[in-house]
Design an enzyme around this catalytic site. Sequence first.
Site, short mmCIF file in Angstrom:
data_model
loop_
_atom_site.label_atom_id
_atom_site.label_comp_id
_atom_site.label_asym_id
_atom_site.label_seq_id
_atom_site.Cartn_x
_atom_site.Cartn_y
_atom_site.Cartn_z
N HIS A 1 12.18 28.13 -25.03
CA HIS A 1 12.96 28.45 -26.21
C HIS A 1 14.46 28.82 -25.94
CE1 HIS A 1 8.86 30.07 -26.80
NE2 HIS A 1 9.37 30.10 -27.87
N ASP B 1 6.29 21.39 -30.65
CA ASP B 1 6.72 22.76 -30.61
C ASP B 1 7.99 22.93 -31.65
OD1 ASP B 1 6.59 25.33 -30.08
OD2 ASP B 1 6.46 25.26 -28.11
#
Length: 604
Positions: free
Chosen positions: A251, A324
């Site tokens: 992330h 993702d």
Amino acid sequence: MHTSRRTLLAATAGAAAAVAVGGGPSAAEDDDAARHDDKGLQALISRMTLEEKVGQLFVMRVYGHSATAPDQADIDANLAEIGVRNAAELIATYRVGGIIYFGWAHNTREPHQIADLSNGIQQASLAQPRGLPVLISTDQEHGIVARVGKPATLFPGAMALGASGSRTDARTAGRIGGAELRAMGVRQDYAPVADVNVNPANPVIGVRSFGADPQAVARLVAAQVKGYQSAGVAATSKHFPGHGDTEVDSHYGFPVIEHTEAQWAELDAPPFEAAVAAGIDSIMTAHIMVPALDPSGDPATLSHPILTGILRERLGYDGVVVTDSLGMQGVREKYGDDRVPVLALKAGVDQLLNPPSLSIAWNAVLKAVQDGELTEARLDASILRVLRLKAKLGLLEKPYVTHSGVDRAVGVPGHLDAADRIAERTTTLLVNDRKLLPLSRRTHPKVLVVGADPASPSGTTGPPTTVLAGALTSLGFTATALSTGTAPSAATIAQAVAAAGDADAVVVGTYNVTAAGSQRTLVQQLLATGKPVVAVAVRNPYDVAQLPDVHAYLATYSWTDVELRAAAQVIAGRVRPRGKLPVPVQRANDPAQVLYPIGYGLSY
């Protein structure tokens, strides 16, 4: 909807819908039906404009509890981030093929609202020219990642199920969790995690993984895939080619996995191979670099050698590949937001998930086709896979859900009971000096519950200390809760020590204890009071390596209500601890030495 189009959609969905409800046709008949269905789906694709085709490839977030009338704050957020007011405008503008639900986007307040939002999204999409149902998805892993909270049933997360080791429990959790999602209109779940957590310092996977043994993880992944998909929800194994051995969170950074190709085949590949063998509907990519598999320096999400060469060709997978989130730093490190979606499609991706700017991403794909970098046939191949999945899930035939269906499926007593029984098989006892556990109400009637109260996931009704104290009180103890947080101050520690003076035993919840952290100081000072101290690790089980002197130590793998209730049952002796470590715990001062191996767990 025109009658001819309704007939076509029903025809293309028919065989797949029969399979979804069980007792379907033979493998040979499946092949014939798929070929027949492909003709109908290809006919749908041939009628789409290029802009509609581009839209079908995107799965996008949108703020709000309603497809047409969200709160003003959500309208403002949508306008700022997407340039539309609500989900209906998102669909009309971009013709997206999928929408992802998040709690923070206010999509998942309660089950009836979720069902209404889902129906509103489908109505908005089907009202468009050549409109198709939307594939609605979410991350409902259970444990510490759950976008839909109570009153839905929340199960133990992956590592807790790994501690149980039961494929039946993993499948049951998937089947029930899937049935509840489907009742609310969510047909694609981004679970189960197929990463093998071989690195205790992994900041992003950890307890989201079933464990550190590739073959054990593979068995549980396959079982959960079958559970979800038996309920008519697409399972999604993630994060290919394997995010288990990293100390960087994708992330916020760009992880590099240094496994050799042989190590990848031994450690990372087995759960994904098992998922493919189990008929997994979708696989999610990882924003990680694996030089042994692709030396280009590209993240796996953008790697043709990894997604096409390995996943498609070597593993033989022809289902949907979804990225993702494209807003994560791991995929934005090397390329701009206009290049990422184009390169992902060139690598072999079918669904582009949650780009930071949909306008930039959508226009970039459109331009790549207009300029000849991508062919329209390439888009068609991905759209066909997505439409096959929508047909299999019954979306082309029955896209809507009902409140009565929600009431029959979501959070019903049988499901809640199943979650509690499964959780009771996961709690793991690693230390029990002098047979402190189970605590006796006669000798230890007053219990102080202190410790970490991390941010609550959806599966909680309050801070862990409060939930655990309440559970112990319901079992006949007089339990008091005192939250000390994940980084207790000296004053907070002193307060806890003073409170321990009035207790017969102390239960302390720990959350990722470090050698220099104040949680460790808290436990040491509580031990110095001479009171019996039971430590309960409410996330990673590795905390025990930093707490060598605790009198008893339990691992719950999460701080959700269902797992804290199970821990209370074990502390009180109502159930015996049956969990076995699914990961090894190394010595804190010598990581080369294993303190507790995989499979370790005490009982009484």
